[in-house]
Design a protein around this motif. Structure first.
Motif, PDB file in Angstrom:
ATOM      1  N   THR A  84      18.172  24.792  -8.638  1.00 55.40           N
ATOM      2  CA  THR A  84      16.720  24.899  -8.771  1.00 55.40           C
ATOM      3  C   THR A  84      16.134  23.495  -8.598  1.00 55.40           C
ATOM      4  N   PRO A  85      14.869  23.404  -8.227  1.00 56.75           N
ATOM      5  CA  PRO A  85      14.258  22.078  -8.096  1.00 56.75           C
ATOM      6  C   PRO A  85      14.385  21.240  -9.374  1.00 56.75           C
ATOM      7  N   GLU A  86      14.232  21.879 -10.529  1.00 54.32           N
ATOM      8  CA  GLU A  86      14.326  21.143 -11.788  1.00 54.32           C
ATOM      9  C   GLU A  86      15.725  20.561 -11.978  1.00 54.32           C
ATOM     10  N   ARG A  87      16.736  21.376 -11.743  1.00 51.48           N
ATOM     11  CA  ARG A  87      18.125  20.915 -11.913  1.00 51.48           C
ATOM     12  C   ARG A  87      18.471  19.840 -10.891  1.00 51.48           C
TER      13      ARG A  87
ATOM     14  N   ARG B 270      16.388  17.746  -9.444  1.00 47.94           N
ATOM     15  CA  ARG B 270      15.722  16.505  -9.856  1.00 47.94           C
ATOM     16  C   ARG B 270      16.496  15.823 -10.990  1.00 47.94           C
ATOM     17  N   GLN B 271      17.052  16.612 -11.889  1.00 49.26           N
ATOM     18  CA  GLN B 271      17.856  16.056 -12.981  1.00 49.26           C
ATOM     19  C   GLN B 271      19.093  15.351 -12.419  1.00 49.26           C
ATOM     20  N   TRP B 272      19.763  15.965 -11.456  1.00 46.66           N
ATOM     21  CA  TRP B 272      20.942  15.336 -10.847  1.00 46.66           C
ATOM     22  C   TRP B 272      20.562  14.040 -10.142  1.00 46.66           C
TER      23      TRP B 272
ATOM     24  N   GLU C 288      20.947   8.301  -9.892  1.00 45.95           N
ATOM     25  CA  GLU C 288      20.265   7.021  -9.683  1.00 45.95           C
ATOM     26  C   GLU C 288      20.361   6.119 -10.911  1.00 45.95           C
ATOM     27  N   ALA C 289      20.442   6.698 -12.098  1.00 45.75           N
ATOM     28  CA  ALA C 289      20.493   5.911 -13.328  1.00 45.75           C
ATOM     29  C   ALA C 289      21.907   5.508 -13.726  1.00 45.75           C
TER      30      ALA C 289
END
Length: 91
Positions: A75-78, A80-82, A87-88
């Motif tokens: 999903t877009p939310e998941r 974005r979390q990845w 990146e972090a």
């Protein structure tokens, strides 16, 4: 070859490569199925070597993506979390 090391003649995959694929999905260039198929094809440690410092995180993201029957479709939310996690991440 040293004990514990395997020969590698395949491709190297960095966390930036994974973020690029995830962004293709977020930008609408790839569908969830495209992203899952890509992960399924690239999730082969015999032919693909993950960036050493991030190999566990990369493997986890690819497994989740490559197994939508277990983990559900991305999903877009998941995604974005990845992206944020990749990146972090600090080696």
């Amino acid at each position: 070859m040293a004990v514990g090391l395997r020969q590698h003649d395949g491709v190297d995959l960095s966390r930036e490569d994974v973020v690029t694929a995830l962004r293709r999905y977020l930008d609408g260039d790839w569908t969830a199925d495209d992203l899952s198929r890509w992960a399924d094809e690239i999730e082969n440690p015999e032919t693909v070597r993950y960036e050493d410092a991030y190999s566990t995180l990369i493997a986890s993201v690819l497994f989740d993506l490559a197994t939508p029957e277990i983990n559900g479709e991305p999903t877009p939310e998941r995604v974005r979390q990845w992206v944020s996690e990749l990146e972090a991440a600090v080696p």
